[in-house]
Design a protein around this motif. Structure first.
Motif, PDB file in Angstrom:
ATOM      1  N   GLU A   2      11.391   5.568  -0.715  1.00  0.00           N
ATOM      2  CA  GLU A   2      10.621   6.030   0.434  1.00  0.00           C
ATOM      3  C   GLU A   2      10.325   4.862   1.391  1.00  0.00           C
ATOM      4  N   VAL A   3       9.974   3.729   0.838  1.00  0.00           N
ATOM      5  CA  VAL A   3       9.629   2.566   1.670  1.00  0.00           C
ATOM      6  C   VAL A   3      10.870   1.977   2.346  1.00  0.00           C
ATOM      7  N   SER A   4      12.014   2.110   1.696  1.00  0.00           N
ATOM      8  CA  SER A   4      13.257   1.536   2.219  1.00  0.00           C
ATOM      9  C   SER A   4      13.844   2.327   3.391  1.00  0.00           C
ATOM     10  N   ARG A  50       0.836  -1.211   0.000  1.00  0.00           N
ATOM     11  CA  ARG A  50       0.000   0.000   0.000  1.00  0.00           C
ATOM     12  C   ARG A  50       0.867   1.257   0.000  1.00  0.00           C
ATOM     13  N   ARG A  51       1.938   1.262   0.799  1.00  0.00           N
ATOM     14  CA  ARG A  51       2.830   2.428   0.855  1.00  0.00           C
ATOM     15  C   ARG A  51       3.545   2.635  -0.476  1.00  0.00           C
ATOM     16  N   LEU A  52       3.940   1.555  -1.137  1.00  0.00           N
ATOM     17  CA  LEU A  52       4.565   1.668  -2.449  1.00  0.00           C
ATOM     18  C   LEU A  52       3.602   2.301  -3.446  1.00  0.00           C
ATOM     19  N   LEU A  53       2.370   1.810  -3.459  1.00  0.00           N
ATOM     20  CA  LEU A  53       1.360   2.369  -4.357  1.00  0.00           C
ATOM     21  C   LEU A  53       1.151   3.855  -4.077  1.00  0.00           C
ATOM     22  N   ASP A  54       0.938   4.194  -2.808  1.00  0.00           N
ATOM     23  CA  ASP A  54       0.663   5.585  -2.436  1.00  0.00           C
ATOM     24  C   ASP A  54       1.825   6.504  -2.799  1.00  0.00           C
ATOM     25  N   ILE A  96      12.068  -5.387  -4.632  1.00  0.00           N
ATOM     26  CA  ILE A  96      12.164  -5.084  -3.206  1.00  0.00           C
ATOM     27  C   ILE A  96      13.000  -6.211  -2.611  1.00  0.00           C
ATOM     28  N   VAL A  97      14.168  -5.865  -2.097  1.00  0.00           N
ATOM     29  CA  VAL A  97      15.099  -6.868  -1.586  1.00  0.00           C
ATOM     30  C   VAL A  97      15.209  -6.723  -0.070  1.00  0.00           C
ATOM     31  N   VAL A  98      15.017  -7.836   0.634  1.00  0.00           N
ATOM     32  CA  VAL A  98      15.113  -7.874   2.096  1.00  0.00           C
ATOM     33  C   VAL A  98      16.161  -8.920   2.461  1.00  0.00           C
TER      34      VAL A  98
END
Length: 142
Positions: A139-141, A17-21, A108-110
């Motif tokens: 932003e998400v990272s 959701r945060r990625l989309l936003d 997206i790498v974790v």
């Protein structure tokens, strides 16, 4: 049972959701209507948003970019650059259904493992699509 099981990281719904936003906010700031797709580590859609005015074809293209980023583990345009001089590799990968080798997909790498990806399509250039995707992942990272 003495086996060791490995569990793959996956993209949580909140992060999707945060990625989309964030991508939508970036695209809005650029006055560029796009479609944003997030996928889990297996390339399955976890989120999708098509902005008003984004081209219809951008839905499938954004998914293909996200899928490619998750499947390859790197931005698909970077992968294309790496194999560009190998005609057989380009022919093999470029003809695979659902695999877009153009800018706009970011994995997206974790902990060194792919947990999912974001794909953006609909801007006038793949570089703009990638800029939006990178802004979301950045932003998400944080």
């Amino acid at each position: 049972m003495s086996e060791t099981w490995q569990v793959r990281p996956t993209l949580p719904a909140e992060v999707s959701r945060r990625l989309l936003d964030t991508a939508i906010s970036q695209a809005t700031a650029m006055s560029t209507p796009v479609t944003v797709v997030t996928v889990d580590e297996s390339g399955v859609i976890s989120g999708l948003h098509r902005m008003d005015g984004a081209p219809l074809v951008s839905i499938q293209t954004a998914w293909n970019k996200a899928y490619a980023a998750a499947a390859i583990g790197m931005p698909p345009d970077d992968f294309y650059s790496a194999i560009e001089s190998d005609g057989a590799a380009v022919a093999s990968f470029a003809t695979r259904p659902g695999l877009a080798l153009i800018g706009g997909g970011i994995p997206i790498v974790v902990d060194g493992r792919v947990a999912g990806a974001v794909g953006v399509a609909g801007a006038m250039t793949a570089a703009e699509d990638r800029q939006i995707a990178e802004a979301a992942v950045g932003e998400v990272s944080r």
